[in-house]
Design a protein around this motif. Structure first.
Motif, PDB file in Angstrom:
ATOM      1  N   ALA A   1       0.830  -1.206   0.000  1.00  0.00           N
ATOM      2  CA  ALA A   1       0.000   0.000   0.000  1.00  0.00           C
ATOM      3  C   ALA A   1       0.866   1.259   0.000  1.00  0.00           C
ATOM      4  N   PHE A   2       1.961   1.228   0.767  1.00  0.00           N
ATOM      5  CA  PHE A   2       2.862   2.374   0.808  1.00  0.00           C
ATOM      6  C   PHE A   2       3.512   2.599  -0.552  1.00  0.00           C
ATOM      7  N   ILE A   3       4.019   1.536  -1.157  1.00  0.00           N
ATOM      8  CA  ILE A   3       4.690   1.665  -2.459  1.00  0.00           C
ATOM      9  C   ILE A   3       3.712   2.154  -3.521  1.00  0.00           C
ATOM     10  N   PHE A   4       2.488   1.647  -3.477  1.00  0.00           N
ATOM     11  CA  PHE A   4       1.482   2.098  -4.450  1.00  0.00           C
ATOM     12  C   PHE A   4       1.190   3.585  -4.276  1.00  0.00           C
ATOM     13  N   LYS A   5       1.040   4.022  -3.017  1.00  0.00           N
ATOM     14  CA  LYS A   5       0.766   5.438  -2.750  1.00  0.00           C
ATOM     15  C   LYS A   5       1.942   6.302  -3.184  1.00  0.00           C
ATOM     16  N   ALA A   6       3.162   5.823  -2.918  1.00  0.00           N
ATOM     17  CA  ALA A   6       4.351   6.582  -3.297  1.00  0.00           C
ATOM     18  C   ALA A   6       4.480   6.683  -4.811  1.00  0.00           C
ATOM     19  N   SER A   7       4.103   5.619  -5.511  1.00  0.00           N
ATOM     20  CA  SER A   7       4.217   5.631  -6.972  1.00  0.00           C
ATOM     21  C   SER A   7       3.325   6.673  -7.615  1.00  0.00           C
ATOM     22  N   GLN A   8       2.217   7.011  -6.944  1.00  0.00           N
ATOM     23  CA  GLN A   8       1.305   8.013  -7.491  1.00  0.00           C
ATOM     24  C   GLN A   8       1.891   9.418  -7.465  1.00  0.00           C
ATOM     25  N   THR A   9       2.958   9.621  -6.675  1.00  0.00           N
ATOM     26  CA  THR A   9       3.619  10.929  -6.641  1.00  0.00           C
ATOM     27  C   THR A   9       4.640  11.072  -7.758  1.00  0.00           C
ATOM     28  N   GLY A  10       4.917   9.970  -8.466  1.00  0.00           N
ATOM     29  CA  GLY A  10       5.907  10.010  -9.537  1.00  0.00           C
ATOM     30  C   GLY A  10       7.326   9.782  -9.071  1.00  0.00           C
ATOM     31  N   ILE A  11       7.500   9.287  -7.845  1.00  0.00           N
ATOM     32  CA  ILE A  11       8.839   9.146  -7.284  1.00  0.00           C
ATOM     33  C   ILE A  11       9.669   8.090  -8.007  1.00  0.00           C
ATOM     34  N   PHE A  12       9.013   7.118  -8.662  1.00  0.00           N
ATOM     35  CA  PHE A  12       9.756   6.041  -9.319  1.00  0.00           C
ATOM     36  C   PHE A  12       9.980   6.308 -10.804  1.00  0.00           C
ATOM     37  N   LYS A  13       9.642   7.531 -11.258  1.00  0.00           N
ATOM     38  CA  LYS A  13       9.853   7.843 -12.673  1.00  0.00           C
ATOM     39  C   LYS A  13      11.345   7.919 -12.977  1.00  0.00           C
ATOM     40  N   THR A  14      11.708   7.502 -14.192  1.00  0.00           N
ATOM     41  CA  THR A  14      13.113   7.553 -14.607  1.00  0.00           C
ATOM     42  C   THR A  14      13.295   8.594 -15.679  1.00  0.00           C
TER      43      THR A  14
END
Length: 533
Positions: A520-533
């Motif tokens: 749930a944390f990783i999914f929420k964090a991904s919505q902020t764009g933090i994992f974009k390259t």
């Protein structure tokens, strides 16, 4: 602290001082004051230079006079400029201003002084203006306001301190959008002719005068639009304050940084040389939880998580170049006793009520108590209390000490769910409205506060826990906040973990989270764009 620590309040009768719940000392010499009573009436007294008291005329007054327009409005914050002009926020977030206005620093659309508070930004014939404002900050002749994450500025702009990209003054509030338009701000501050904003991602932006390097840009060139302070990369700033021409910042890890003018040692770095980029100071003094400065003087102060208060800079004619420990209990004490002029850096809450002091002093007094609490881990260390006080201060006990509860006739209550340290802190809070615990105990106290529906204690516990969050415990506290639906704490932990993602995900605490929480944390964090390259 005592209200009498501020010289100006010593002239008031004791029965007047006893009714004051909030006060502000201002002016070039600390000779003016505004205060709010328990009845939510607002008064001003003092020299009243440039109509700064807002009492309706320019006359000085030893006798406090009511500021009618602010009464019953739950005034909660005030800031003032050197002229002086004064800006205040009411309980609903409306901004009022009064006093000197030669540079349109009141935001009323004119350059006319006003001897009564007026709504900032209100259109002609309309009681509108800025709303939902959480913070205001005044420079010499300009003003900032923070509303729903947006920064507004108005007044003098000779050095670019309005952040509009030009040097023309601004007579009404104008949103600062250049460079920071995509971010939400969480804090603002002004030095004399410079402006600062802390963004929700922990970055600091600065604009305006930079002759002493106070913009943190690595040079001394003025900036008419906001630019990032350099040297704070990978640091998450949560608070910024300003002195006359220097700046202090606090990170989410409790580290202090300083830059700008240093003539009096106000940077605390052991020298009197200016710094054009942030430098960390007091690294050997532990974790800091708050800091203070005001543009009216060149003194700095900060408090550690253990409650030790330090000060440095210009203190009563002395130049202190490194932080020194003081005997004070609050940052307000530093400004009352050591600053020149002796003015407040914030609206100060106070309590001079004799009855309240008597109640606080009676806590854990075996001679006067009629009930004692015994915890499972300390059966030989009873906590002595008074049924009448507990019934007044806590709805849970109000019900407990009435029929048909079994405890109504008992004089010993056994506590099975909470250890001595936590329950003692809880009962002491009911008597004193003060709490101080380490992070682990504060978590248990938060659970107790929620169980007993003590909202104010819940807020204070949350504040304590936030101050103690670090890389190792943030995941645990985040999981705790999720389980107990502590939304404010959950969001704070989430932001902390997001800002320190690499270290957090490699911590032992994160590894111990259950799989569903991690997903749930990783999914929420991904919505902020933090994992974009």
């Amino acid at each position: 602290m005592s209200l009498e620590d501020w010289t100006i309040f010593r002239i008031l009768p004791s029965h007047v001082r006893a009714k004051i719940r909030l006060f502000y000392v201002l002016g070039a010499n600390g000779n003016e004051a505004i205060f709010v009573t328990d009845d939510d009436d607002v008064y001003g007294f003092g020299t009243n230079y440039s109509f700064c008291l807002g009492i309706g005329d320019c006359g000085a007054t030893i006798e406090p006079r009511k500021i009618e327009v602010l009464c019953k409005q739950k005034l909660k914050a005030i800031s003032f400029g050197a002229s002086p002009h004064v800006v205040g926020i009411t309980g609903n977030g409306t901004v009022y201003a009064w006093g000197h206005n030669a540079h349109s620093q009141l935001g009323t659309g004119t350059q006319n002084q006003t001897n009564c508070p007026v709504v900032v930004g209100a259109g002609s014939g309309h009681h509108s203006g800025l709303h939902s404002v959480s913070r205001v900050a005044c420079g010499n002749f300009h003003t900032l306001a923070l509303s729903d994450g947006e920064v507004y500025a108005w007044g003098q702009n000779s050095c670019g301190q309005i952040g509009s990209g030009c040097l023309s003054g601004q007579a009404t509030p104008r949103k600062v959008t250049a460079s920071i338009g995509a971010h939400k701000a969480v804090d603002i501050a002004c030095s004399q002719t410079s402006s600062f904003a802390v963004m929700e991602n922990g970055e600091i932006y600065a604009w305006g005068y930079n002759g002493n390097g106070q913009l943190g840009s690595g040079n001394s060139i003025n900036q008419a639009t906001p630019g990032r302070c350099i040297g704070l990369e990978n640091k998450i700033v949560v608070r910024v304050v300003c002195g006359y021409a220097h700046v202090l910042a606090l990170t989410d890890q409790g580290h202090l940084y300083a830059w700008g003018a240093n003539t009096y040692g106000q940077l605390g770095n052991g020298s009197k040389l200016n710094a054009s980029t942030p430098v960390r100071i007091a690294s050997d003094l532990g974790r800091f939880t708050d800091l203070a400065a005001i543009h009216a003087c060149s003194i700095s102060a900060a408090i550690t998580e253990s409650g030790k208060v330090y000060m440095w800079g210009q203190a009563r004619g002395q130049f202190i170049t490194t932080p020194v420990e003081t005997p004070f209990e609050s940052l307000d004490d530093v400004f009352a006793n050591c600053a020149s002029p002796s003015v407040t850096y914030r609206a100060v809450p106070t309590r001079t009520n004799v009855l309240k002091d008597l109640v606080a002093s009676s806590f854990d007094d075996s001679e006067t108590s009629d009930i004692r609490f015994v915890t499972f881990d300390a059966p030989n260390r009873p906590i002595w209390c008074h049924k009448s006080i507990l019934r007044i201060k806590c709805l849970y006990f109000h019900k407990m000490f009435r029929e048909p509860w079994n405890e109504v006739d008992k004089n010993i209550i056994e506590v099975e769910n909470y250890p001595y340290t936590v329950y003692h802190a809880f009962l002491k809070y009911l008597y004193t409205e003060q709490v101080s615990l380490n992070t682990e105990d504060a978590l248990q106290l938060l659970e107790l506060a929620n169980a007993y529906c003590e909202e104010n204690l819940t807020k204070d516990c949350t504040r304590l826990i936030k101050q103690g969050i670090n890389h190792e415990n943030s995941a645990f506290i985040y999981d705790y906040a999720l389980r107990f639906e502590a939304k404010d704490l959950e969001e704070y932990c989430y932001r902390y973990m997001l800002n320190h993602m690499t270290d957090i995900t490699q911590s032992e605490g994160f590894m111990k989270l259950d799989e569903s929480t991690i997903k749930a944390f990783i999914f929420k964090a991904s919505q902020t764009g933090i994992f974009k390259t």
